[in-house]
Design an enzyme around this catalytic site. Sequence first.
Site, PDB file in Angstrom:
ATOM      1  CB  CYS A 159      35.862  45.248  39.307  1.00  0.00           C
ATOM      2  SG  CYS A 159      36.978  44.633  40.601  1.00  0.00           S
ATOM      3  NE  ARG A 241      42.172  42.347  47.537  1.00  0.00           N
ATOM      4  CZ  ARG A 241      41.326  42.111  48.546  1.00  0.00           C
ATOM      5  NH1 ARG A 241      41.507  42.716  49.714  1.00  0.00           N
ATOM      6  NH2 ARG A 241      40.325  41.272  48.390  1.00  0.00           N
TER       7      ARG A 241
END
Length: 356
Positions: A159, A241
């Site tokens: 992605c 993250r």
Amino acid sequence: MPHPIRLAINGYGRIGRCFLRALHESPLRASFQVVAINEPADLDSMAYLTRFDSTHGIFPGEVRQLDQGLEIDGAPIRVSHARNPEEVDWAALDIDILVECSGQYGKRSELERFLAAGCPRLLLSHPGRSAQDIDFTLIYGINDGELTGRERLVSNASCTTNAVVPVLDQLHRAFGVEHAFLSTLHSVMNDQPLIDGYHHSDLRRTRSAMQSIVPVATGLAQGVERFLPALAGKVQAKAIRVPTLNVSAIDIMVQLSRDASGAELNALLRAAAQRQPRLQAYSDAPHASVDFNHDPHSVIVDGSQTRMNGPRLANVFVWFDNEWGFACRLLDAVQAWSALFASPAEELAAAVSRHG
């Protein structure tokens, strides 16, 4: 009317379910049919998680659970629960493409186990271990015209690669890129626990996903250089993250080869979005990440965040739905690839015709 291209999904997690749903919500649904899913989880959970999704909402169609499968708006899907490629008779399913969404297989020797078990072609929802482990790595809108139809192992990259490569390519063509540093701010993934626990060799990934910002390793720089060889040795990347369920961003820092202004960069990227409105978008509104949940674009350039430090050090900020946008590119990859080969039934009919 030609028969629909027959698809199977291996691994029915976040991307596998998004792929099925992206097909259901697409006008392409008449041309492609998911006929089988292999997922080790139990059927009750598969049916439930197809119906209800905390990120993308309730499935916009009828989902029924059968004795040995699922039924989506009246179309049956055979379900198996194998943990190894050899445990499924892929040939008997008469599929055209297996969409491999488990993420567990990256080496050519691992992927060829599916081929040996009767699967005609694999489309990976992740990068191969290396360029040599697959036949072709695809970024739709960049190199889909180079597909031949003879490939058997195709990767849809990642992605992040789908999001950043178009932007870097446009900047390099217009201004030249001497160096690039990419910082990905990525939503949590299922390789992180909700609370601290033993489970991963990367010690940071043993920490609670929802309590911390967690740096992780990334191969994004290598992925970019695979598509943009002119930037080989010029790209570095890191990934962090963040505790959100979906939608990610990339902070792109580039040293340009010639002078430019922020207005010039934005004009370039706005024009690119106008040329490829399905793949790239541009906005200078005051956005937050949630604005792009369920957004089908590979990348959305946030023009309000474009900055220049001097005439050549540029900073561009982009958003992308790391689940839905990527699932839509998987569907584009299926369409582009399948347009280049005949279905097994058509191949058989052609062989019968040739040999009388």
